[in-house]
Write an enzyme that holds these catalytic residues in place. Structure first.
Site, PDB file in Angstrom:
ATOM      1  N   SER A  52       0.834  -1.204   0.000  1.00  0.00           N
ATOM      2  CA  SER A  52       0.000   0.000   0.000  1.00  0.00           C
ATOM      3  C   SER A  52       0.866   1.249   0.000  1.00  0.00           C
ATOM      4  O   SER A  52       1.976   1.255   0.559  1.00  0.00           O
ATOM      5  CB  SER A  52      -0.849  -0.014   1.269  1.00  0.00           C
ATOM      6  OG  SER A  52      -1.433   1.255   1.491  1.00  0.00           O
ATOM      7  N   TYR A  92      -2.197  -1.257  10.855  1.00  0.00           N
ATOM      8  CA  TYR A  92      -2.438  -1.753   9.492  1.00  0.00           C
ATOM      9  C   TYR A  92      -1.241  -1.418   8.592  1.00  0.00           C
ATOM     10  O   TYR A  92      -0.706  -2.283   7.896  1.00  0.00           O
ATOM     11  CB  TYR A  92      -3.724  -1.134   8.920  1.00  0.00           C
ATOM     12  CG  TYR A  92      -3.774  -1.171   7.423  1.00  0.00           C
ATOM     13  CD1 TYR A  92      -4.065  -2.364   6.757  1.00  0.00           C
ATOM     14  CD2 TYR A  92      -3.496  -0.034   6.660  1.00  0.00           C
ATOM     15  CE1 TYR A  92      -4.079  -2.407   5.372  1.00  0.00           C
ATOM     16  CE2 TYR A  92      -3.509  -0.074   5.276  1.00  0.00           C
ATOM     17  CZ  TYR A  92      -3.804  -1.255   4.632  1.00  0.00           C
ATOM     18  OH  TYR A  92      -3.802  -1.303   3.268  1.00  0.00           O
ATOM     19  N   LYS A  96       1.938  -3.800   6.555  1.00  0.00           N
ATOM     20  CA  LYS A  96       2.409  -3.745   5.155  1.00  0.00           C
ATOM     21  C   LYS A  96       3.925  -3.539   5.121  1.00  0.00           C
ATOM     22  O   LYS A  96       4.633  -4.200   4.360  1.00  0.00           O
ATOM     23  CB  LYS A  96       1.706  -2.612   4.400  1.00  0.00           C
ATOM     24  CG  LYS A  96       0.205  -2.797   4.236  1.00  0.00           C
ATOM     25  CD  LYS A  96      -0.144  -4.009   3.398  1.00  0.00           C
ATOM     26  CE  LYS A  96      -1.639  -4.181   3.204  1.00  0.00           C
ATOM     27  NZ  LYS A  96      -1.995  -5.479   2.596  1.00  0.00           N
TER      28      LYS A  96
HETATM   29  N1  UFG Z   1     -12.529  11.353   3.376  1.00  0.00           N
HETATM   30  C1  UFG Z   1     -13.544  12.221   3.764  1.00  0.00           C
HETATM   31  N2  UFG Z   1     -14.687  11.672   4.270  1.00  0.00           N
HETATM   32  C2  UFG Z   1     -14.871  10.316   4.413  1.00  0.00           C
HETATM   33  C3  UFG Z   1     -13.833   9.463   4.027  1.00  0.00           C
HETATM   34  C4  UFG Z   1     -12.665  10.007   3.514  1.00  0.00           C
HETATM   35  O1  UFG Z   1     -13.422  13.439   3.644  1.00  0.00           O
HETATM   36  O2  UFG Z   1     -15.921   9.898   4.894  1.00  0.00           O
HETATM   37  C5  UFG Z   1     -11.299  11.923   2.799  1.00  0.00           C
HETATM   38  C6  UFG Z   1     -10.053  11.630   3.605  1.00  0.00           C
HETATM   39  O3  UFG Z   1      -9.853  12.597   4.599  1.00  0.00           O
HETATM   40  C7  UFG Z   1      -8.990  11.624   2.496  1.00  0.00           C
HETATM   41  C8  UFG Z   1      -9.709  11.081   1.279  1.00  0.00           C
HETATM   42  O4  UFG Z   1     -11.094  11.300   1.550  1.00  0.00           O
HETATM   43  O5  UFG Z   1      -8.582  12.953   2.214  1.00  0.00           O
HETATM   44  C9  UFG Z   1      -9.480   9.607   1.030  1.00  0.00           C
HETATM   45  O6  UFG Z   1      -9.764   8.869   2.218  1.00  0.00           O
HETATM   46  P1  UFG Z   1      -9.906   7.272   2.205  1.00  0.00           P
HETATM   47  O7  UFG Z   1     -10.266   6.859   3.589  1.00  0.00           O
HETATM   48  O8  UFG Z   1     -10.792   6.848   1.095  1.00  0.00           O
HETATM   49  O9  UFG Z   1      -8.456   6.768   1.801  1.00  0.00           O
HETATM   50  P2  UFG Z   1      -7.043   7.044   2.518  1.00  0.00           P
HETATM   51  O10 UFG Z   1      -6.218   7.790   1.527  1.00  0.00           O
HETATM   52  O11 UFG Z   1      -7.158   7.596   3.863  1.00  0.00           O
HETATM   53  O12 UFG Z   1      -6.520   5.552   2.720  1.00  0.00           O
HETATM   54  C10 UFG Z   1      -6.409   4.668   1.640  1.00  0.00           C
HETATM   55  C11 UFG Z   1      -6.685   3.250   2.096  1.00  0.00           C
HETATM   56  C12 UFG Z   1      -5.626   2.768   3.027  1.00  0.00           C
HETATM   57  C13 UFG Z   1      -4.292   2.980   2.420  1.00  0.00           C
HETATM   58  C14 UFG Z   1      -4.101   4.385   1.947  1.00  0.00           C
HETATM   59  C15 UFG Z   1      -2.844   4.496   1.164  1.00  0.00           C
HETATM   60  O13 UFG Z   1      -7.919   3.178   2.778  1.00  0.00           O
HETATM   61  O14 UFG Z   1      -5.810   1.393   3.216  1.00  0.00           O
HETATM   62  O15 UFG Z   1      -5.159   4.766   1.093  1.00  0.00           O
HETATM   63  O16 UFG Z   1      -2.419   5.801   1.055  1.00  0.00           O
HETATM   64  F1  UFG Z   1      -3.360   2.687   3.333  1.00  0.00           F
END
Ligand code: UFG
Length: 334
Positions: A126, A150, A154
């Protein structure tokens, strides 16, 4: 006949799309899954999409005897290893379960592979391994770290596989660092269908679009980004699946360890994604700005040069196609 590939976690989101791609490309596929975060129906959907059959084992990677039996009963040429727990927040609450499941599970798999002389593996890593201190775009030789259990699983499994290669240079290991997988297969039959309230942006927006959740909570609009919301490198799950096939071909032909980013190299903000999804579903979706989510970084996107150079692979889909395909799945399945 092409090689036989064991896909761990093959009923999951990325695993199922990769299994389709493998079957479509003529590989024999054996799937192992314990359905901890997936559903048995997915297996029939894979058969329906491809018109092809495959062997399936309902088994937990923690059960070494069960995993060894799969290798006894099938001549496995290579493994694509997806199986693992993946919810960042849950991993903070249940670190022991995450380390046990992801690390011990991977160790059992590697033991079974060693015992049966199978030394080729593509591992589902990841972009989270780039941690919080590296500048974007992330390049594969940057130092790795993590901010939650998590992410550490990785980082650690990458290290374990590197050490396995040091101990035996006949191994061939591809560490695929995914950015943010979204979208769904064009058929609308398989896609991301997480249990409970989703943590990730796309399934959350999907639940808002079908009326199961009242609004999107946007975690922070004061980041140093063009519109203040977090920027991520969203990649269509079918692009990711084709990236796995390229990685597989590579490990079948070369020994060594290679970490490779699978992303588009382009960043999109939370508002970019929301507005693209609104176009796909044809309605405005309610949202509210909330405080930043702990552990989030402002911007995350890939340098994709290595995937191009090593695999000849690059992502094909743009954001609007990703959200359209995602909606096509969500509207029929949520
Ligand atoms: N976000 C919101 N509201 C939500 C969910 C997410 O505003 O309800 C925002 C987050 O703050 C972030 C973006 O949307 O800016 C993406 O968030 P995600 O939770 O979809 O994804 P992340 O980038 O946090 O995490 C993902 C995977 C992880 C992995 C990571 C790698 O979920 O497993 O990418 O960078 F580790």
């Amino acid at each position: 006949m092409k090689e036989t590939i064991l896909v761990t976690g093959g009923a999951g989101f990325i695993g199922s799309h990769t299994a389709v791609e493998l079957l479509d490309s003529g590989y024999s596929v054996v799937i192992v899954d314990n359905f901890s975060n997936s559903k048995p129906e997915v297996l029939d959907k894979i058969r329906q999409i491809t018109g092809k059959d495959f062997k399936f084992y309902e088994e937990d990677l923690l059960n070494l005897d069960g995993i060894s039996k799969i290798f006894d009963e099938n001549k496995i040429d290579a493994v694509i290893h997806f199986a693992g727990l993946k919810a960042v927040g849950e991993s903070v609450e249940k670190p022991v379960e995450y380390y046990h499941n992801n690390i011990t599970g991977s160790l059992m798999l590697i033991k079974a592979m060693k015992k049966h002389g199978c030394k080729k593996i593509v591992f589902s890593s990841s972009a989270t391994v780039y941690g919080v201190n590296n500048p974007v775009p992330f390049v594969e030789d940057m130092p790795t770290s993590a901010t939650n259990p998590y992410g550490y699983t990785k980082v650690m499994i990458e290290q374990i596989l590197r050490d396995v290669y040091v101990s035996d240079n006949e191994w061939s290991v591809s560490l695929l660092r995914y950015f943010n997988p979204i979208g769904a297969h064009k058929s609308g039959l398989i896609g991301e269908d997480p249990n409970g309230i989703p943590n990730n942006l796309l399934p959350y927006i999907g639940k808002v679009a079908v009326g199961q959740l009242p609004q999107l909570n946007v975690f922070g609009d004061d980041y140093v980004t063009p519109d203040g919301t977090g920027v991520r490198d969203y990649i269509h799950v079918c692009d990711l699946a084709s990236g796995h096939l390229c990685a597989l071909k590579y490990v079948l032909e070369h020994n060594g360890v290679e970490a490779v980013n699978l992303g588009t190299g382009k960043g999109s903000s939370v508002f970019d994604v929301l507005h693209s999804f609104e176009k796909a579903c044809g309605k405005e979706l309610p949202y509210e700005i909330k405080p930043r989510r702990a552990g989030d970084i402002a911007t995350c996107y890939a340098n994709t040069d290595k995937a191009k150079r090593l695999f000849g692979w690059e992502a094909k889909y743009f954001l609007d196609e990703m959200t359209a395909d995602g909606w096509n799945f969500i509207k029929n399945n949520f």
